[in-house]
Design an enzyme around this catalytic site. Structure first.
Site, mmCIF file in Angstrom:
data_model
loop_
_atom_site.group_PDB
_atom_site.id
_atom_site.type_symbol
_atom_site.label_atom_id
_atom_site.label_comp_id
_atom_site.label_asym_id
_atom_site.label_seq_id
_atom_site.Cartn_x
_atom_site.Cartn_y
_atom_site.Cartn_z
ATOM 1 N N HIS A 62 0.924 -0.804 -0.039
ATOM 2 C CA HIS A 62 0.009 0.008 -0.186
ATOM 3 C C HIS A 62 1.060 1.224 -0.546
ATOM 4 O O HIS A 62 2.075 1.098 0.018
ATOM 5 C CB HIS A 62 -0.876 -0.372 0.718
ATOM 6 C CG HIS A 62 -0.117 -0.254 2.628
ATOM 7 N ND1 HIS A 62 0.469 -1.054 3.455
ATOM 8 C CD2 HIS A 62 0.048 1.058 3.267
ATOM 9 C CE1 HIS A 62 0.294 -1.042 4.407
ATOM 10 N NE2 HIS A 62 0.641 0.463 4.432
HETATM 11 C C1 T46 Z 1 2.714 1.043 6.813
HETATM 12 C C2 T46 Z 1 3.800 0.055 7.184
HETATM 13 C C3 T46 Z 1 5.197 0.319 6.599
HETATM 14 C C4 T46 Z 1 -4.145 -0.567 14.029
HETATM 15 O O1 T46 Z 1 -4.717 -0.448 14.011
HETATM 16 N N1 T46 Z 1 -2.825 0.450 14.103
HETATM 17 C C5 T46 Z 1 -2.258 0.588 13.444
HETATM 18 O O2 T46 Z 1 -1.254 1.705 14.061
HETATM 19 C C6 T46 Z 1 -1.600 -0.335 11.995
HETATM 20 C C7 T46 Z 1 -0.193 0.234 11.099
HETATM 21 C C8 T46 Z 1 -2.308 -0.923 12.038
HETATM 22 N N2 T46 Z 1 -3.968 -1.437 12.673
HETATM 23 C C9 T46 Z 1 -4.237 -2.610 12.221
HETATM 24 C C10 T46 Z 1 -5.068 -2.579 10.819
HETATM 25 C C11 T46 Z 1 -5.178 -3.690 10.177
HETATM 26 O O3 T46 Z 1 -6.144 -4.640 10.856
HETATM 27 O O4 T46 Z 1 -3.445 -3.968 12.434
HETATM 28 C C12 T46 Z 1 -3.849 -4.535 11.156
HETATM 29 C C13 T46 Z 1 -2.607 -4.187 10.408
HETATM 30 O O5 T46 Z 1 -2.735 -3.568 9.866
HETATM 31 P P1 T46 Z 1 -1.431 -3.157 7.566
HETATM 32 O O6 T46 Z 1 -1.819 -4.813 7.593
HETATM 33 O O7 T46 Z 1 -1.622 -2.066 7.668
HETATM 34 O O8 T46 Z 1 -0.046 -3.418 8.534
HETATM 35 P P2 T46 Z 1 0.743 -3.861 7.667
HETATM 36 O O9 T46 Z 1 2.166 -3.944 7.772
HETATM 37 O O10 T46 Z 1 0.688 -3.921 5.714
HETATM 38 O O11 T46 Z 1 1.861 -1.968 7.172
HETATM 39 C C14 T46 Z 1 1.210 -1.347 8.039
HETATM 40 C C15 T46 Z 1 1.443 0.435 8.199
HETATM 41 O O12 T46 Z 1 -0.544 -0.310 8.150
HETATM 42 C C16 T46 Z 1 1.282 1.322 6.894
HETATM 43 O O13 T46 Z 1 0.609 2.396 7.175
HETATM 44 O O14 T46 Z 1 3.523 1.702 6.494
HETATM 45 O O15 T46 Z 1 3.584 -1.637 8.045
#
Ligand code: T46
Length: 150
Positions: A62
């Site tokens: 993303h």
């Molecule tokens: C990014 C990369 C480097 C939350 O509730 N709070 C938070 O602060 C974050 C970051 C995530 N979440 C929840 C949302 C999803 O249900 O945690 C779950 C996993 O998040 P996501 O799939 O977006 O995680 P990554 O590892 O793909 O991405 C993350 C960050 O979301 C993003 O901003 O830049 O790490």
């Protein structure tokens, strides 16, 4: 490089900004301090970290509309792939005193996590799903619209 609209040569490469944080070391070990608007180039609103990443798993896929972050692999290592919609670049985070600045308009993939990897992220905004661009074609359209390839 390619020809920009203005006729100037336009650099399409992904701009990579990394930090080597100062280590305060003595006979007890090493301490690193991270301070907003000092060695972190923005006001800190949030910190999150990921660990226990399963073998072969890649995360991210993303971009963000406005969020700015610094990534630090405080244990183990992982690789960050940055894509500005034109070019890709890779950065290996393999030591806890190395930070990678991630601006908003970059499609990012975190991959090649070692078993012990702990990837910590410092962010300048609270979590907001509306700031995410999770579809690659939407990202390319966003880059075209905003002219904000990094
Ligand atoms: C990014 C990369 C480097 C939350 O509730 N709070 C938070 O602060 C974050 C970051 C995530 N979440 C929840 C949302 C999803 O249900 O945690 C779950 C996993 O998040 P996501 O799939 O977006 O995680 P990554 O590892 O793909 O991405 C993350 C960050 O979301 C993003 O901003 O830049 O790490």
């Amino acid at each position: 490089m390619e020809q920009g609209r203005s006729g100037n040569r336009k650099d399409t490469r992904v701009e990579i900004t990394t930090f080597d944080f100062e280590e305060h070391g003595d006979e007890r070990g090493i301490l690193i301090s991270l301070e907003e608007n000092k060695n972190i180039p923005f006001t800190l609103r949030r910190c999150y970290f990921m660990y226990n990443t399963q073998p072969g798993v890649s995360r991210g896929f993303h971009a963000h509309k406005t969020l700015r972050q610094v990534l630090i692999c405080v244990r183990g290592q992982c690789r960050i792939i940055l894509d500005n919609g034109r070019e890709k670049a890779e950065v290996l985070l393999d030591r806890p005193n190395k930070g990678l600045y991630l601006s908003s308009n970059i499609w990012r993939v975190m991959t090649d996590f070692s078993e012990d990897a702990v990837l910590m992220v410092l962010a300048d905004q609270l979590y907001d799903e509306a700031d995410y661009i999770r579809n690659y074609d939407d990202f390319l359209a966003w880059v075209r619209e905003t002219g904000e390839e990094a």
